[in-house]
Design a protein around this motif. Structure first.
Motif, PDB file in Angstrom:
ATOM      1  N   LEU A 212       2.193  -1.823  -6.897  1.00 42.90           N
ATOM      2  CA  LEU A 212       1.654  -0.566  -6.381  1.00 42.90           C
ATOM      3  C   LEU A 212       0.412  -0.209  -7.185  1.00 42.90           C
ATOM      4  CD1 LEU A 212       5.038   1.437  -6.342  1.00 42.90           C
ATOM      5  CD2 LEU A 212       3.847   0.560  -4.321  1.00 42.90           C
ATOM      6  N   THR A 213      -0.523   0.496  -6.566  1.00 46.59           N
ATOM      7  CA  THR A 213      -1.707   0.911  -7.328  1.00 46.59           C
ATOM      8  C   THR A 213      -1.539   2.353  -7.790  1.00 46.59           C
ATOM      9  OG1 THR A 213      -2.872   1.642  -5.372  1.00 46.59           O
ATOM     10  CG2 THR A 213      -3.253  -0.635  -6.060  1.00 46.59           C
ATOM     11  N   GLU A 214      -2.485   2.757  -8.613  1.00 48.64           N
ATOM     12  CA  GLU A 214      -2.398   4.096  -9.205  1.00 48.64           C
ATOM     13  C   GLU A 214      -2.472   5.221  -8.180  1.00 48.64           C
ATOM     14  OE1 GLU A 214      -4.624   3.761 -13.369  1.00 48.64           O
ATOM     15  OE2 GLU A 214      -5.471   2.549 -11.790  1.00 48.64           O
ATOM     16  N   SER A 215      -2.844   4.891  -6.940  1.00 52.81           N
ATOM     17  CA  SER A 215      -2.894   5.925  -5.908  1.00 52.81           C
ATOM     18  C   SER A 215      -1.529   6.556  -5.651  1.00 52.81           C
ATOM     19  CB  SER A 215      -3.439   5.341  -4.601  1.00 52.81           C
ATOM     20  OG  SER A 215      -2.603   4.295  -4.167  1.00 52.81           O
ATOM     21  N   ILE A 216      -0.444   5.862  -6.058  1.00 55.34           N
ATOM     22  CA  ILE A 216       0.891   6.471  -5.878  1.00 55.34           C
ATOM     23  C   ILE A 216       1.000   7.799  -6.613  1.00 55.34           C
ATOM     24  CG2 ILE A 216       2.287   4.405  -5.462  1.00 55.34           C
ATOM     25  CD1 ILE A 216       3.138   4.566  -8.447  1.00 55.34           C
ATOM     26  N   PHE A 217       0.215   7.948  -7.664  1.00 58.41           N
ATOM     27  CA  PHE A 217       0.311   9.170  -8.462  1.00 58.41           C
ATOM     28  C   PHE A 217      -0.211  10.392  -7.727  1.00 58.41           C
ATOM     29  CE2 PHE A 217      -0.137   6.153 -12.240  1.00 58.41           C
ATOM     30  CZ  PHE A 217       1.241   5.970 -12.289  1.00 58.41           C
ATOM     31  N   MET A 218      -0.982  10.147  -6.658  1.00 57.81           N
ATOM     32  CA  MET A 218      -1.552  11.279  -5.941  1.00 57.81           C
ATOM     33  C   MET A 218      -0.639  11.695  -4.787  1.00 57.81           C
ATOM     34  SD  MET A 218      -5.324  10.001  -6.739  1.00 57.81           S
ATOM     35  CE  MET A 218      -6.108  11.304  -5.993  1.00 57.81           C
ATOM     36  N   GLN A 219       0.451  10.981  -4.597  1.00 60.20           N
ATOM     37  CA  GLN A 219       1.344  11.253  -3.463  1.00 60.20           C
ATOM     38  C   GLN A 219       2.564  12.054  -3.920  1.00 60.20           C
ATOM     39  OE1 GLN A 219       0.345  10.154  -0.393  1.00 60.20           O
ATOM     40  NE2 GLN A 219      -1.481   9.302  -1.345  1.00 60.20           N
ATOM     41  N   ASP A 220       3.449  12.285  -2.991  1.00 59.66           N
ATOM     42  CA  ASP A 220       4.674  13.031  -3.257  1.00 59.66           C
ATOM     43  C   ASP A 220       5.507  12.306  -4.323  1.00 59.66           C
ATOM     44  OD1 ASP A 220       7.092  14.267  -3.260  1.00 59.66           O
ATOM     45  OD2 ASP A 220       7.394  14.189  -1.092  1.00 59.66           O
ATOM     46  N   LYS A 221       5.386  12.780  -5.541  1.00 58.11           N
ATOM     47  CA  LYS A 221       5.962  12.061  -6.665  1.00 58.11           C
ATOM     48  C   LYS A 221       7.497  11.966  -6.609  1.00 58.11           C
ATOM     49  CE  LYS A 221       6.666  11.532 -11.391  1.00 58.11           C
ATOM     50  NZ  LYS A 221       7.371  12.301 -12.394  1.00 58.11           N
ATOM     51  N   ASP A 222       8.147  13.023  -6.147  1.00 60.44           N
ATOM     52  CA  ASP A 222       9.606  13.015  -6.096  1.00 60.44           C
ATOM     53  C   ASP A 222      10.131  11.953  -5.140  1.00 60.44           C
ATOM     54  OD1 ASP A 222       9.917  14.916  -7.970  1.00 60.44           O
ATOM     55  OD2 ASP A 222      10.236  16.579  -6.570  1.00 60.44           O
ATOM     56  N   LYS A 223       9.496  11.876  -3.967  1.00 60.03           N
ATOM     57  CA  LYS A 223       9.921  10.905  -2.969  1.00 60.03           C
ATOM     58  C   LYS A 223       9.675   9.474  -3.457  1.00 60.03           C
ATOM     59  CE  LYS A 223       9.565   9.675   1.877  1.00 60.03           C
ATOM     60  NZ  LYS A 223       8.567   9.457   2.937  1.00 60.03           N
ATOM     61  N   ILE A 224       8.486   9.252  -3.997  1.00 65.36           N
ATOM     62  CA  ILE A 224       8.121   7.928  -4.525  1.00 65.36           C
ATOM     63  C   ILE A 224       9.110   7.516  -5.617  1.00 65.36           C
ATOM     64  CG2 ILE A 224       6.333   6.659  -5.824  1.00 65.36           C
ATOM     65  CD1 ILE A 224       5.363   7.307  -3.058  1.00 65.36           C
ATOM     66  N   SER A 225       9.363   8.448  -6.492  1.00 67.42           N
ATOM     67  CA  SER A 225      10.240   8.180  -7.619  1.00 67.42           C
ATOM     68  C   SER A 225      11.659   7.837  -7.150  1.00 67.42           C
ATOM     69  CB  SER A 225      10.218   9.414  -8.526  1.00 67.42           C
ATOM     70  OG  SER A 225      11.293   9.396  -9.384  1.00 67.42           O
ATOM     71  N   LYS A 226      12.159   8.557  -6.150  1.00 70.22           N
ATOM     72  CA  LYS A 226      13.506   8.282  -5.606  1.00 70.22           C
ATOM     73  C   LYS A 226      13.571   6.884  -5.000  1.00 70.22           C
ATOM     74  CE  LYS A 226      15.515  12.808  -4.634  1.00 70.22           C
ATOM     75  NZ  LYS A 226      14.848  13.926  -3.952  1.00 70.22           N
ATOM     76  N   THR A 227      12.540   6.542  -4.225  1.00 68.74           N
ATOM     77  CA  THR A 227      12.516   5.208  -3.611  1.00 68.74           C
ATOM     78  C   THR A 227      12.470   4.124  -4.679  1.00 68.74           C
ATOM     79  OG1 THR A 227      11.288   6.157  -1.760  1.00 68.74           O
ATOM     80  CG2 THR A 227      11.308   3.768  -1.913  1.00 68.74           C
TER      81      THR A 227
ATOM     82  N   SER B  35       0.875  -1.165   0.000  1.00 66.78           N
ATOM     83  CA  SER B  35       0.000   0.000   0.000  1.00 66.78           C
ATOM     84  C   SER B  35       0.918   1.223   0.000  1.00 66.78           C
ATOM     85  CB  SER B  35      -0.921  -0.011   1.221  1.00 66.78           C
ATOM     86  OG  SER B  35      -0.223   0.455   2.347  1.00 66.78           O
ATOM     87  N   ILE B  36       0.381   2.337  -0.399  1.00 70.87           N
ATOM     88  CA  ILE B  36       1.217   3.521  -0.559  1.00 70.87           C
ATOM     89  C   ILE B  36       1.853   3.942   0.768  1.00 70.87           C
ATOM     90  CG2 ILE B  36      -0.708   5.175  -0.401  1.00 70.87           C
ATOM     91  CD1 ILE B  36       2.466   5.331  -2.586  1.00 70.87           C
ATOM     92  N   LEU B  37       1.135   3.704   1.866  1.00 62.88           N
ATOM     93  CA  LEU B  37       1.678   4.050   3.180  1.00 62.88           C
ATOM     94  C   LEU B  37       2.932   3.235   3.495  1.00 62.88           C
ATOM     95  CD1 LEU B  37      -1.563   4.335   5.309  1.00 62.88           C
ATOM     96  CD2 LEU B  37       0.067   6.170   4.789  1.00 62.88           C
TER      97      LEU B  37
END
Ligand code: C2E
Ligand code: MG
Ligand code: MG
Ligand code: MG
Length: 284
Positions: free
Chosen positions: A151-166, A120-122
């Motif tokens: 991961l589901t598409e909800s990742i797109f609604m979160q902090d994209k830079d952080k998600i992308s780095k991880t 989950s995104i969390l």
């Protein structure tokens, strides 16, 4: 009569309440205990490669069976786990089980299978969870090559830079990513292009009537084409009959899973299946 009516109304109200706040609290308490007493464990749903018909790997799906034998769906307990922070403990169970399985296979000389873990995104934003993944990759000496993170598409609604780095960090260690339930939520093609995603999983709702409905068939075909045009591998989930399996094969989907192929199963059954099948081709 009025009394009866009043009683009915009361019962109705009681039932409503029961199914909402109180039930949530009750499940939360039980979930906490369940985690402590190992009532939560992953099932494995095999995925097949549609070209070779061989088992390519499996998706881990968490199961909760209470002591009295009753079953609680992840559709119920995962959202509660997310809102109470218990999700990180569930993630830990999944990650540990996945590496345990991979280590077992290594001893048996099986190297080509992947395992997919739902995040989950969390969980994905939880640095301790990412640290655990990296630690397992190191200490097992297996890296992340056999692990797909869904991961589901909800990742797109979160902090994209952080998600992308991880995602980039995990990718350098061999992990790969699948975008789960594609098409169901908020889909953005620009993110699909810029994030290191390897697999596109078409949501099962698009596959449910491809054999009877021209529009559904066209949507499924278009999603596969989008995936391939973006150089992604495509996965069809929720294959419930032979005609749907034939269709996803016809439109060149790469991988498939569903009740028609295999239902989710316990780790022992899955292990036995892998050993029995060896490298031989399935009938499907
Ligand atoms: P998902 O990741 O999209 O998983 C696919 C769901 O479809 C699973 O439901 C699976 O049992 C079901 N399924 C498989 N084949 C078929 C089929 O042919 N027909 C139909 N109708 N359904 C099929 P399940 O196991 O109930 O899990 C539901 C959701 O709960 C998952 O959806 C996932 O989002 C979440 N989940 C499950 N385990 C975990 C976990 O360990 N961690 C997290 N964060 N989420 C999890
Ligand atoms: Mg999934
Ligand atoms: Mg899915
Ligand atoms: Mg889902």
């Amino acid at each position: 009569q009025a009394k009866d009516k009043g009683k009915n109304t009361y019962q109705f109200y009681d039932a409503e309440l029961e199914s909402s706040a109180l039930a949530q609290l009750q499940i939360e308490r039980e979930l906490r205990d369940a985690i402590k007493s190992n009532q939560l464990f992953p099932y494995f749903q095999p995925k097949i490669n549609l070209k070779s018909s061989e088992i390519a790997g499996a998706e881990l799906l968490m199961r909760w069976v209470k002591e009295d034998g009753s079953y609680i769906s992840p559709e119920v307990f995962i959202p509660i786990a997310e809102s109470t922070g218990l999700i990180s403990q569930i993630g830990t169970i999944a990650i540990s089980a996945a590496y345990k399985q991979l280590e077992k296979w290594r001893k048996e000389g099986i190297q080509h299978l992947h395992l997919a873990i739902n995040f989950s995104i969390l969980e994905f934003q939880d640095s301790e969870q990412i640290a655990l993944l990296l630690d397992k990759a190191d200490t097992s000496n297996l890296g992340g090559e056999n692990i797909i993170i869904e991961l589901t598409e909800s990742i797109f609604m979160q902090d994209k830079d952080k998600i992308s780095k991880t995602m980039e960090l995990l990718k350098t260690r061999g992990f790969s990513f699948a975008l789960d339930d594609f098409g169901k939520g908020y889909s953005s093609f620009s993110y699909l292009q810029s994030l290191p995603i390897r697999y596109l999983k078409i949501d099962k709702s698009f596959l449910q009537n491809v054999t009877t409905n021209k529009q559904s068939a066209a949507i499924a075909r278009s999603i596969i084409d989008i995936g391939h045009n973006l150089e992604l591998e495509t996965i069809a989930e929720g294959i419930e009959d032979q005609a749907t399996l034939d269709y996803v094969r016809e439109i060149n989907c790469d991988l498939a899973q569903g009740f028609h192929l295999y239902r989710p199963m316990d780790s022992q059954t899955f292990n036995q299946l892998v050993i029995d099948k060896g490298m031989t081709t399935l009938a499907n």
